[in-house]
Design a protein around this motif. Structure first.
Motif, PDB file in Angstrom:
ATOM      1  N   HIS A   1       0.677  -1.131   0.054  1.00  0.00           N
ATOM      2  CA  HIS A   1       0.109   0.068  -0.050  1.00  0.00           C
ATOM      3  C   HIS A   1       0.824   1.212  -0.134  1.00  0.00           C
TER       4      HIS A   1
ATOM      5  N   THR B   1       2.865   4.381  -1.827  1.00  0.00           N
ATOM      6  CA  THR B   1       2.794   4.966  -3.093  1.00  0.00           C
ATOM      7  C   THR B   1       3.677   4.855  -4.221  1.00  0.00           C
ATOM      8  N   ALA B   2       5.013   4.307  -3.839  1.00  0.00           N
ATOM      9  CA  ALA B   2       5.952   3.986  -4.930  1.00  0.00           C
ATOM     10  C   ALA B   2       6.684   2.846  -4.308  1.00  0.00           C
TER      11      ALA B   2
ATOM     12  N   LEU C   1       7.653   1.019  -9.585  1.00  0.00           N
ATOM     13  CA  LEU C   1       6.063   0.827  -9.930  1.00  0.00           C
ATOM     14  C   LEU C   1       5.745   2.026  -8.781  1.00  0.00           C
ATOM     15  N   ALA C   2       4.618   2.881  -9.306  1.00  0.00           N
ATOM     16  CA  ALA C   2       4.400   4.098  -8.739  1.00  0.00           C
ATOM     17  C   ALA C   2       2.770   4.052  -8.832  1.00  0.00           C
ATOM     18  N   ASP C   3       2.095   4.789  -7.821  1.00  0.00           N
ATOM     19  CA  ASP C   3       0.688   5.151  -7.911  1.00  0.00           C
ATOM     20  C   ASP C   3       0.394   6.639  -7.157  1.00  0.00           C
ATOM     21  N   PRO C   4       0.476   7.695  -8.219  1.00  0.00           N
ATOM     22  CA  PRO C   4       0.524   8.784  -7.568  1.00  0.00           C
ATOM     23  C   PRO C   4      -0.744   9.309  -7.039  1.00  0.00           C
ATOM     24  N   ALA C   5      -1.805   8.390  -7.205  1.00  0.00           N
ATOM     25  CA  ALA C   5      -3.376   8.667  -6.482  1.00  0.00           C
ATOM     26  C   ALA C   5      -3.146   8.484  -4.881  1.00  0.00           C
ATOM     27  N   VAL C   6      -2.051   7.612  -4.478  1.00  0.00           N
ATOM     28  CA  VAL C   6      -1.790   7.369  -2.899  1.00  0.00           C
ATOM     29  C   VAL C   6      -1.119   8.378  -2.476  1.00  0.00           C
TER      30      VAL C   6
END
Length: 170
Positions: A111, A113-114, A140-145
């Protein structure tokens, strides 16, 4: 202005700059080993490098530096407790923390963010710290987090602010 010999005042001054918080983790003898670090930054796109600063007195960094791969997890805003646990002196810092490992041995916090799968490129002495340059192999990145933010010795949350157009523009 304070003299630089006033360590407490200098630490407060450094704390005026907000930073994200990362977990640097890997598998050693089949067990997860890791620590938290806020002195982390991007360094280069070509080659892909990041850097972090580690206290010379760290007892965890010597265990991590020799590993073939390290996982860097940019912690999410709900990782404050996990960050404190990874910063502590407990023998097993991973009790109750969700994580996964790559086949190469990099450990990643769930969980986040990157996630950056890295290896140590080199270390540079820097006073009471060591600057560590890490080469990124995969990410891997999830800028929405939303990230966990550390400022003035406290965890904070980001708040989105809409830019206000200059007067006369709409």
């Amino acid at each position: 202005m304070s003299a630089t010999s006033d360590g407490k005042a200098l630490r407060r001054a450094f704390g005026c700059f907000p930073s994200g918080v990362t977990a640097i983790c890997g598998l050693r003898d089949g067990l997860a080993v890791g620590m938290a670090a806020s002195a982390f930054t991007s360094a280069s796109l070509d080659p892909p490098l990041v850097s972090l600063c580690v206290q010379n007195s760290s007892t965890t960094w010597p265990k991590l530096r020799e590993l073939a791969r390290l996982g860097i997890s940019v912690l999410a805003e709900d990782h404050a407790d996990a960050c404190l646990q990874l910063s502590g002196k407990a023998e097993d810092r991973f009790v109750g923390i969700e994580w996964s490992a790559s086949t190469e041995g990099a450990v990643f916090m769930e969980h986040a963010t990157a996630w950056l799968d890295c290896s140590v490129e080199r270390e540079v002495p820097a006073g009471d710290h060591t600057m560590v340059i890490l080469r990124i192999h995969r990410f891997l990145a999830d800028p929405a987090v939303a990230p966990l933010v550390f400022h003035a010795s406290r965890f904070r949350r980001l708040v989105a602010v809409e830019p206000v157009p200059p007067a006369g523009q709409a």
